[in-house]
Design a protein around this motif. Structure first.
Motif, PDB file in Angstrom:
ATOM      1  N   PRO A  63      -0.296  -5.396   7.426  1.00  0.00           N
ATOM      2  CA  PRO A  63       1.175  -5.691   7.240  1.00  0.00           C
ATOM      3  C   PRO A  63       2.059  -5.324   8.476  1.00  0.00           C
ATOM      4  N   LYS A  64       3.201  -5.854   8.825  1.00  0.00           N
ATOM      5  CA  LYS A  64       4.048  -5.324   9.964  1.00  0.00           C
ATOM      6  C   LYS A  64       4.929  -4.305   9.282  1.00  0.00           C
ATOM      7  N   LEU A  65       4.683  -3.306  10.247  1.00  0.00           N
ATOM      8  CA  LEU A  65       5.509  -1.714   9.987  1.00  0.00           C
ATOM      9  C   LEU A  65       6.875  -1.681  10.585  1.00  0.00           C
ATOM     10  N   ASP A  66       7.633  -1.379   9.890  1.00  0.00           N
ATOM     11  CA  ASP A  66       9.122  -1.115  10.836  1.00  0.00           C
ATOM     12  C   ASP A  66       8.871   0.435  11.645  1.00  0.00           C
ATOM     13  N   ALA A  67       9.886   0.461  12.628  1.00  0.00           N
ATOM     14  CA  ALA A  67       9.448   1.422  13.692  1.00  0.00           C
ATOM     15  C   ALA A  67       9.330   2.811  13.037  1.00  0.00           C
ATOM     16  N   ALA A 171       0.085  10.358  -0.195  1.00  0.00           N
ATOM     17  CA  ALA A 171       0.850   9.736   0.623  1.00  0.00           C
ATOM     18  C   ALA A 171       1.537   8.204   0.156  1.00  0.00           C
ATOM     19  N   ARG A 172       0.835   7.747  -0.985  1.00  0.00           N
ATOM     20  CA  ARG A 172       1.353   6.633  -1.567  1.00  0.00           C
ATOM     21  C   ARG A 172       2.582   7.117  -2.322  1.00  0.00           C
ATOM     22  N   GLN A 173       2.550   8.383  -3.337  1.00  0.00           N
ATOM     23  CA  GLN A 173       3.772   8.538  -3.979  1.00  0.00           C
ATOM     24  C   GLN A 173       4.868   9.085  -3.200  1.00  0.00           C
ATOM     25  N   SER A 174       4.706   9.624  -1.820  1.00  0.00           N
ATOM     26  CA  SER A 174       5.827   9.896  -1.091  1.00  0.00           C
ATOM     27  C   SER A 174       6.424   8.710  -0.282  1.00  0.00           C
ATOM     28  N   GLY A 175       5.686   7.512  -0.185  1.00  0.00           N
ATOM     29  CA  GLY A 175       6.063   6.398   0.680  1.00  0.00           C
ATOM     30  C   GLY A 175       5.573   6.584   1.906  1.00  0.00           C
ATOM     31  N   PHE A 176       4.734   7.491   2.397  1.00  0.00           N
ATOM     32  CA  PHE A 176       4.311   7.793   3.784  1.00  0.00           C
ATOM     33  C   PHE A 176       3.735   6.557   4.205  1.00  0.00           C
ATOM     34  N   PHE A 177       2.921   5.916   3.314  1.00  0.00           N
ATOM     35  CA  PHE A 177       2.225   4.687   3.843  1.00  0.00           C
ATOM     36  C   PHE A 177       2.982   3.647   2.822  1.00  0.00           C
ATOM     37  N   PRO A 178       3.385   2.476   3.625  1.00  0.00           N
ATOM     38  CA  PRO A 178       4.030   1.216   2.924  1.00  0.00           C
ATOM     39  C   PRO A 178       3.303   0.869   1.830  1.00  0.00           C
ATOM     40  N   GLU A 179       3.565   0.443   0.635  1.00  0.00           N
ATOM     41  CA  GLU A 179       2.922  -0.055  -0.265  1.00  0.00           C
ATOM     42  C   GLU A 179       1.784  -1.103   0.189  1.00  0.00           C
ATOM     43  N   GLU A 180       2.153  -2.172   1.239  1.00  0.00           N
ATOM     44  CA  GLU A 180       1.405  -3.236   1.752  1.00  0.00           C
ATOM     45  C   GLU A 180       0.100  -2.546   2.373  1.00  0.00           C
ATOM     46  N   LEU A 181       0.368  -1.616   2.955  1.00  0.00           N
ATOM     47  CA  LEU A 181      -0.664  -1.006   3.643  1.00  0.00           C
ATOM     48  C   LEU A 181      -1.685  -0.053   2.983  1.00  0.00           C
ATOM     49  N   THR A 182      -0.976   0.783   1.929  1.00  0.00           N
ATOM     50  CA  THR A 182      -1.857   1.329   1.006  1.00  0.00           C
ATOM     51  C   THR A 182      -2.796   0.226   0.092  1.00  0.00           C
ATOM     52  N   ASP A 183      -2.081  -0.883  -0.284  1.00  0.00           N
ATOM     53  CA  ASP A 183      -3.059  -1.842  -0.856  1.00  0.00           C
ATOM     54  C   ASP A 183      -4.110  -2.406   0.132  1.00  0.00           C
ATOM     55  N   THR A 184      -3.672  -2.541   1.225  1.00  0.00           N
ATOM     56  CA  THR A 184      -4.858  -3.139   2.072  1.00  0.00           C
ATOM     57  C   THR A 184      -5.846  -2.071   2.249  1.00  0.00           C
ATOM     58  N   PHE A 185      -5.847  -0.877   2.337  1.00  0.00           N
ATOM     59  CA  PHE A 185      -6.861   0.082   2.565  1.00  0.00           C
ATOM     60  C   PHE A 185      -7.401   0.854   1.439  1.00  0.00           C
ATOM     61  N   GLU A 186      -6.975   0.384   0.265  1.00  0.00           N
ATOM     62  CA  GLU A 186      -7.479   0.616  -1.084  1.00  0.00           C
ATOM     63  C   GLU A 186      -9.055   0.541  -1.217  1.00  0.00           C
ATOM     64  N   PRO A 187      -9.455  -0.577  -0.903  1.00  0.00           N
ATOM     65  CA  PRO A 187     -11.019  -0.779  -1.132  1.00  0.00           C
ATOM     66  C   PRO A 187     -11.670   0.058  -0.423  1.00  0.00           C
TER      67      PRO A 187
END
Length: 313
Positions: A63-67, A171-187
């Motif tokens: 996913p594209k990330l903001d700055a 990191a997921r709970q805190s929003g450190f990783f965007p949800e899209e990135l968390t889902d991508t790395f979950e497997p």
């Protein structure tokens, strides 16, 4: 095995089905899976084969990330050691698999090595996608003592994954990783759970099937591995990169990364509770007759008894 398991982005239904298969498995065998028995060996090998997730690193849609999110990701102090750890794990597991005479077990551990290499590919694609600079990689040297190298890798993954499960959820709970990135790395995170489940059962099977005269020496080696891993995590370990320059790597990146992953102040008790809960959650879908790694959960639960529970928010 090759990387042609998927040629393009699968649909959501296919992804969900593969993810479910990777998290849930039970042996059709009725009765106890006694460590060292043929049934136990078949079950651990079948578990690993049948829970395989055929995601392909080359087609992951990062996913594209903001700055702000991009800055948080690129400044994490974990990427060098993470890439190098996977590279060493792949070589060590493949080398140990080559020494095995049992074809079923050899194929299983070789598959484990292949998956470690896929983890390295995932990390390489991630750092490429987000422009994360890495130190030059050292030369990966095939180990002379393959059993020792395999045990070092296996026990190390049991330690690191236990804390990584909790830190990933933090990191997921805190929003450190965007949800899209968390889902991508979950497997990848769940795959580590499969890896250490396999290692725990290999260890029990190996102990049970080796000649009695070998067991005292083997147990001494197990203790030596724990001493080595403790020393390795006390401070900075020195490595030599591909250009011959000495690099210092923080092998205690669980703590280092955890401090960087959230602005919330977590107490040690809260971190321990989260790691224990996530460890239990990730193993919950697998046959309860297969052995789980026990050392880190036991030590953390023991330490937790002497800590106050966090006050309700």
């Amino acid at each position: 095995m090759d990387d042609n398991l998927a040629g393009r982005l699968p649909d959501a239904g296919t992804v969900a089905a593969a993810d479910s298969r990777a998290r849930h498995w039970r042996s059709p065998h009725q009765g106890r899976l006694k460590p060292g028995s043929p049934e136990h060996k078949r079950a651990m090998c079948a578990m690993f084969a049948e829970t395989f997730n055929p995601y392909k690193p080359s087609v992951i849609n990062w996913p594209k990330l903001d700055a702000e999110a991009l800055h948080r990701i690129t400044t994490l102090p974990i990427w060098d050691i993470a890439v190098q750890t996977e590279g060493k794990a792949r070589l060590r597991m493949s080398a140990y698999a080559e020494t095995l005479t049992d074809p079923e077990l050899r194929e299983t551990i070789a598959r484990n090595g292949w998956e470690e290499n896929r983890h390295k590919e995932v990390l390489s694609k991630l750092v490429e996608a987000y422009g994360i600079p890495l130190a030059p990689e050292p030369e990966y040297v095939k180990p002379k003592d393959t059993e020792w190298a395999y045990m070092v890798t296996g026990f190390s993954e049991c330690v690191d994954s236990f804390f990584a499960f909790g830190l990933f959820e933090m990191a997921r709970q805190s929003g450190f990783f965007p949800e899209e990135l968390t889902d991508t790395f979950e497997p990848v995170m769940q795959e580590e759970c499969r890896h250490i489940l396999l290692f725990a059962n290999w260890l029990a099977w190996h102990r049970a099937t080796m000649p009695v005269w070998r067991r005292p020496w083997f147990e001494m080696r197990v203790w030596a591995v724990w001493v080595f891993l403790g020393w390795e995590r006390i401070g900075l370990a020195k490595t030599v990169d591909g250009e011959g320059k000495e690099q210092k790597q923080d092998n205690n990146f669980t703590v280092t990364g955890g401090k960087a992953m959230t602005a919330k102040e977590y107490t040690m008790a809260e971190i321990m509770d989260l790691c224990l809960a996530e460890n239990d959650r990730r193993f919950a879908g697998y046959d309860e007759r297969l052995l789980r790694p026990t050392t880190m959960p036991f030590l953390v639960r023991l330490a937790r008894r002497f800590m106050r529970s966090p006050k309700p928010a």
